[in-house]
Design a protein around this motif. Structure first.
Motif, short mmCIF file in Angstrom:
data_model
loop_
_atom_site.label_atom_id
_atom_site.label_comp_id
_atom_site.label_asym_id
_atom_site.label_seq_id
_atom_site.Cartn_x
_atom_site.Cartn_y
_atom_site.Cartn_z
N PHE A 1 0.61 5.50 1.19
CA PHE A 1 -0.80 5.62 0.87
C PHE A 1 -1.15 7.09 0.73
O PHE A 1 -0.55 7.95 1.38
N PRO A 2 -2.13 7.42 -0.15
CA PRO A 2 -2.43 8.82 -0.42
C PRO A 2 -2.91 9.63 0.78
O PRO A 2 -2.24 10.59 1.17
N SER B 1 -9.45 8.10 3.79
CA SER B 1 -10.11 7.84 2.51
C SER B 1 -10.43 6.34 2.43
O SER B 1 -9.81 5.52 3.10
N ASN B 2 -11.44 6.00 1.63
CA ASN B 2 -11.95 4.62 1.62
C ASN B 2 -10.90 3.57 1.28
O ASN B 2 -10.73 2.58 2.00
N THR B 3 -10.20 3.74 0.16
CA THR B 3 -9.25 2.72 -0.26
C THR B 3 -8.07 2.64 0.70
O THR B 3 -7.59 1.54 1.01
N CYS B 4 -7.62 3.78 1.21
CA CYS B 4 -6.50 3.77 2.16
C CYS B 4 -6.90 3.06 3.45
O CYS B 4 -6.12 2.28 4.01
N ILE C 1 3.11 5.09 5.36
CA ILE C 1 3.61 6.46 5.17
C ILE C 1 2.63 7.23 4.29
O ILE C 1 2.23 6.76 3.23
N SER C 2 2.27 8.43 4.74
CA SER C 2 1.49 9.36 3.91
C SER C 2 1.98 10.78 4.17
O SER C 2 2.75 11.02 5.09
N LYS D 1 1.64 8.38 -3.70
CA LYS D 1 0.97 7.34 -4.47
C LYS D 1 0.80 6.11 -3.58
O LYS D 1 1.48 5.98 -2.56
N ARG D 2 -0.09 5.22 -3.97
CA ARG D 2 -0.18 3.94 -3.28
C ARG D 2 1.00 3.11 -3.81
O ARG D 2 1.09 2.83 -4.99
N ALA D 3 1.89 2.77 -2.91
CA ALA D 3 3.10 2.04 -3.31
C ALA D 3 3.51 1.14 -2.16
O ALA D 3 3.27 1.45 -0.99
N SER D 4 4.13 0.02 -2.50
CA SER D 4 4.58 -0.90 -1.47
C SER D 4 5.99 -1.39 -1.80
O SER D 4 6.34 -1.57 -2.97
#
Length: 156
Positions: free
Chosen positions: A38-39, A43-46, A70-71, A118-121
């Motif tokens: 996550f970025p 932050s809101n989306t995270c 992980i960020s 980046k947002r990644a899974s």
């Protein structure tokens, strides 16, 4: 490095919110792992993403899965984020951006900041093999949690 479904997940060791080292391969033969890049903490989306994972922990436990977030934030920052949101899973600091780079999950430029995850899974099975991956270029999007859960269900 290009990763494909069915390929070995790149191993890594990062510090958790207490400064202790956590290594991905230590979970092999024990549990499936959902890795959520996550970025930025707070932050809101995270916050929405990680709270969604928190709120579904019983489901992930029933699917024999461990969540790891992980960020590139420091582990000090992540400690406060984990505490403020009552997160019930491991957060790891990729402050030096090595793991985000290995997983092709790093923005070159993110609103003027260089080298933000980046947002990644990714779903990594008990053998250390990638079974699901999603790397989002638009950080306002959330991971496809339904697809993650289906992948885990199929592994059970």
């Amino acid at each position: 490095m290009t990763m494909e479904i069915g390929s070995k997940a790149p191993d890594f060791t990062l510090q958790d919110t207490e400064g202790e080292e956590v290594t991905l391969s230590d979970f092999e033969e024990k549990v499936n792992v959902v890795v959520l890049f996550f970025p930025l903490a707070f932050s809101n989306t995270c916050t929405n993403e990680l709270c969604t994972a928190r709120d579904n922990m019983k489901l992930y436990n029933s699917l024999d899965a461990k969540i790891i977030g992980i960020s590139v934030d420091s582990f000090f920052c992540l400690r406060e984020f984990k505490k403020s949101e009552n997160l019930n899973f491991t957060l790891l600091s990729d402050f030096n951006k090595q793991v985000s780079t290995k997983y092709n999950a790093l923005y070159d430029d993110y609103y003027g900041m260089k080298g933000v995850s980046k947002r990644a899974s990714f779903v990594v099975d008990k053998q250390g093999t990638i079974r699901f991956q999603e790397i989002l270029d638009d950080s306002s999007e959330l991971p496809n949690f339904k697809a993650i859960q289906k992948t885990l269900s199929d592994l059970s």
